[in-house]
Design a protein around this motif. Structure first.
Motif, PDB file in Angstrom:
ATOM      1  N   LYS A 412       0.824  -1.205   0.000  1.00 25.01           N
ATOM      2  CA  LYS A 412       0.000   0.000   0.000  1.00 25.01           C
ATOM      3  C   LYS A 412       0.865   1.265   0.000  1.00 25.01           C
ATOM      4  O   LYS A 412       0.476   2.290  -0.573  1.00 25.01           O
ATOM      5  N   VAL A 413       2.044   1.189   0.641  1.00 23.67           N
ATOM      6  CA  VAL A 413       2.998   2.303   0.559  1.00 23.67           C
ATOM      7  C   VAL A 413       3.404   2.520  -0.898  1.00 23.67           C
ATOM      8  O   VAL A 413       3.427   3.652  -1.407  1.00 23.67           O
ATOM      9  N   ALA A 414       3.731   1.405  -1.571  1.00 21.72           N
ATOM     10  CA  ALA A 414       4.131   1.490  -2.980  1.00 21.72           C
ATOM     11  C   ALA A 414       2.992   2.048  -3.834  1.00 21.72           C
ATOM     12  O   ALA A 414       3.203   2.916  -4.694  1.00 21.72           O
ATOM     13  N   LYS A 415       1.787   1.587  -3.589  1.00 22.33           N
ATOM     14  CA  LYS A 415       0.647   2.014  -4.405  1.00 22.33           C
ATOM     15  C   LYS A 415       0.326   3.493  -4.143  1.00 22.33           C
ATOM     16  O   LYS A 415      -0.006   4.232  -5.075  1.00 22.33           O
ATOM     17  N   THR A 416       0.432   3.900  -2.892  1.00 29.14           N
ATOM     18  CA  THR A 416       0.184   5.311  -2.568  1.00 29.14           C
ATOM     19  C   THR A 416       1.223   6.208  -3.232  1.00 29.14           C
ATOM     20  O   THR A 416       0.887   7.273  -3.767  1.00 29.14           O
ATOM     21  N   SER A 417       2.484   5.773  -3.201  1.00 27.13           N
ATOM     22  CA  SER A 417       3.549   6.534  -3.866  1.00 27.13           C
ATOM     23  C   SER A 417       3.288   6.605  -5.371  1.00 27.13           C
ATOM     24  O   SER A 417       3.528   7.636  -6.011  1.00 27.13           O
ATOM     25  N   TYR A 418       2.788   5.538  -5.924  1.00 28.37           N
ATOM     26  CA  TYR A 418       2.433   5.482  -7.349  1.00 28.37           C
ATOM     27  C   TYR A 418       1.290   6.447  -7.657  1.00 28.37           C
ATOM     28  O   TYR A 418       1.326   7.184  -8.649  1.00 28.37           O
ATOM     29  N   TYR A 419       0.265   6.483  -6.773  1.00 29.56           N
ATOM     30  CA  TYR A 419      -0.820   7.444  -6.950  1.00 29.56           C
ATOM     31  C   TYR A 419      -0.290   8.885  -6.943  1.00 29.56           C
ATOM     32  O   TYR A 419      -0.761   9.745  -7.688  1.00 29.56           O
ATOM     33  N   LYS A 420       0.703   9.135  -6.096  1.00 29.51           N
ATOM     34  CA  LYS A 420       1.290  10.478  -5.966  1.00 29.51           C
ATOM     35  C   LYS A 420       2.162  10.848  -7.162  1.00 29.51           C
ATOM     36  O   LYS A 420       2.523  12.015  -7.332  1.00 29.51           O
ATOM     37  N   GLY A 421       2.559   9.854  -7.936  1.00 27.37           N
ATOM     38  CA  GLY A 421       3.467  10.109  -9.048  1.00 27.37           C
ATOM     39  C   GLY A 421       4.917   9.902  -8.691  1.00 27.37           C
ATOM     40  O   GLY A 421       5.821  10.195  -9.489  1.00 27.37           O
TER      41      GLY A 421
END
Length: 591
Positions: A412-421
């Motif tokens: 979820k950390v990775a996915k959140t960072s991905y959402y942020k760009g």
């Protein structure tokens, strides 16, 4: 002297075992002349060893030295009228095409049962070793007549199966299990090879008829169990539920079987039967854990099926449950689910986070706290307060290192960072997760990593990738129409970029969610036609096959796609499920 004697014994045993190995190797490699020499030596050293006797006979026969085998067997029978040797001598005559003489010795072997019924064990084994199935059955049938307490139903069932006499096989298995209930699961596995998922299949109909007849003659929960199992194989979960209720009514000891049936029905997508079972559990269960779990699962199904007009009713149901059972550790799953409902369906994110903050103050363990923080993180992602979400996910990683929930938090950390760009940081976390102990997390991590790594270098500004990440976030936020529209932008403005098949696939999944199956079909077909060398081919094939078989009533098209995965994508994560569905559509037996 004693020491020397022990050494000599050890050496002789060691040499003896070496000779045995040589003989086996020669025989298995087809070097029968050499095998014959070795087995003669072994027989000379141990003339009562039946393994060597039978192998010596077999070696003679492989060399077509039938007269030598006959002479050897005749001498054996002069010394010891062992009934299995009669079978062997008869079979040797059969190899010489002297069927009259062969049948004479087979009859003598069967007649030996009149003298000692226990001869059936070696006689039947010898017959079966030469695939003389009719004679094997004759031995078992005669022994059962001579001594009725001997039960050969299992052995006879296996032979009937080899002969293709399915009715006799089923009857023998059923008769066997009636007196050996501990073998029920083994019998189910044996029968499973002869039935299919198709309730109208001839074998399925026959088995059902046999079990029902047994139940009429001698009512027993065993037959309800067998019928329930058959209905589950046929995916008739409602009928299986009727049998499970009958079992519980006769033996109201535990609801575990009914709980397990709920899980099967749910996993197979039969929500109607799943709801029926959950309502039964709510009205029947006495223990709090089963009762709360049933309410929880029923609300999940209702929420999934609901429209906006139903949300207030679901909200009232949650509140009524908290009023009845309270907000303590035993209702924690219910509390987390309610917070998710408030945030993702009613858009009441502040109320949801406040509710969960109160849950964190309950006397609960670290794992339970982590479950709450995971949901809190998701709600802050929903609000696009990414830094707060990352804080909660990171706390889980620190408090429960190397656990499954810690790995989920890292994802979820990775996915959140991905959402942020922040694609570089997301990619670094995903590389670690590829080796996750959870296969589901590892697969999800690999999929996301490929999306990032395949597209971040193509455009230094990451325009298309950022649009795709934003669409992914909108999907997470239940903004499906907005996500579909954003993916359309990618498909129109970035036609030549590698992200196009990913956009098509993501959009197809959203169309499915909205029940727009024809649009989903078009997207999957686009991938298979124009991007057939890409990494999404087996994903699109499997998804389209499921679409055809489940929603579009195109079983032949579905079968062709499952077949393609089975024969051309053996390394696919969908291989096992595709093979099962392909065989079911083809009408094969279930394995």
């Amino acid at each position: 002297m004693r020491f020397i004697f022990i050494i000599l014994v050890f050496v002789s045993v060691n040499v003896f075992s070496q000779d045995d190995i040589f003989a086996k190797d020669y025989f298995e490699n087809g070097e029968y002349e050499k095998a014959l020499v070795e087995y003669k030596k072994l027989y000379a050293k141990s003339p009562t060893n039946t393994i060597y006797i039978f192998q010596l006979i077999n070696t003679y026969q492989q060399l077509e030295k039938y007269d030598d085998a006959e002479q050897f067997l005749t001498k054996l029978l002069e010394k010891n009228n062992y009934p299995a040797f009669l079978v062997e001598l008869g079979y040797n005559y059969q190899l010489k095409n002297n069927l009259e003489k062969a049948n004479e010795y087979y009859s003598k072997a069967l007649a030996s049962l009149d003298i000692n019924v226990n001869n059936v064990f070696n006689v039947a084994r010898s017959f079966q070793s030469h695939s003389l199935l009719n004679e094997t059955l004759a031995a078992y049938e005669k022994a059962s007549t001579l001594k009725p307490d001997l039960n050969f139903n299992l052995q006879m069932a296996q032979i009937y199966g080899e002969q293709g006499d399915i009715e006799k096989m089923f009857n023998s298995y059923i008769d066997f299990v009636q007196n050996n209930e501990v073998a029920l699961n083994n019998i189910k596995r044996a029968i499973n090879d002869f039935i299919s998922e198709d309730a109208s299949n001839e074998n399925n109909v026959l088995l059902k008829k046999i079990i029902l007849k047994k139940d009429q003659q001698e009512p027993n929960v065993l037959w309800n169990d067998m019928l329930s199992w058959l209905f589950i194989q046929q995916r008739e979960f409602g009928k299986a539920f009727i049998q499970e209720k009958a079992i519980f009514n006769r033996k109201p000891e535990s609801l575990l079987r009914i709980v397990e049936l709920y899980g099967i029905a749910m996993n197979e997508g039969d929500d109607e039967v799943a709801k029926e079972i959950l309502n039964y559990l709510i009205n029947t269960a006495q223990d709090l854990e089963t009762l709360i779990s049933a309410h929880y699962n029923l609300l999940q199904i209702e929420t999934k099926e609901s429209l906006a007009k139903d949300y207030q009713k679901i909200n009232s149901e949650y509140l009524a449950l908290f009023n009845e059972f309270g907000t303590f550790s035993q209702t924690l799953d219910l509390q987390i689910a309610y917070a998710h409902f408030l945030a993702f369906y009613l858009n009441q994110t502040e109320q949801a986070t406040t509710f969960l903050e109160k849950s964190l103050n309950l006397p609960i363990n670290d794992l339970q706290k982590a479950q709450i923080k995971l949901e809190l993180g998701d709600i802050y992602v929903l609000k696009e307060e990414f830094n707060t979400a990352l804080l909660y996910y990171t706390q889980i990683q620190r408090s429960l290192k190397n656990s499954t929930i810690s790995q989920e938090a890292r994802f979820k950390v990775a996915k959140t960072s991905y959402y942020k760009g922040d694609f570089n940081w997301a990619e670094s976390q995903l590389k670690i997760l590829k080796a996750s102990t959870s296969q589901l997390i590892a697969n999800d991590a690999l999929d996301l990593k490929l999306i990032i790594s395949d597209n971040k270098y193509e455009d230094s500004l990451h325009v298309a990738l950022k649009l795709f990440a934003k669409a992914d976030l909108m999907s997470f936020q239940n903004k499906n129409d907005e996500a579909i529209s954003l993916l359309d932008t990618i498909l129109k403005n970035h036609k030549t970029e590698s992200i196009v098949p990913q956009a098509l696939y993501k959009q197809a999944k959203l169309f499915e969610k909205k029940k727009e199956y024809v649009k989903a079909e078009a997207n999957y077909s686009n991938i298979l036609t124009n991007y057939k060398d890409g990494i999404l081919v087996d994903d699109a094939s499997f998804a389209l096959a499921n679409l055809y078989s489940t929603y579009l009533s195109e079983p032949e098209k579905a079968k062709a796609l499952y077949e393609d995965i089975v024969f051309n994508h053996a390394d696919s994560i969908y291989f096992i499920e595709a093979r099962k569905k392909y065989r079911a559509l083809r009408g094969d037996a279930i394995n």
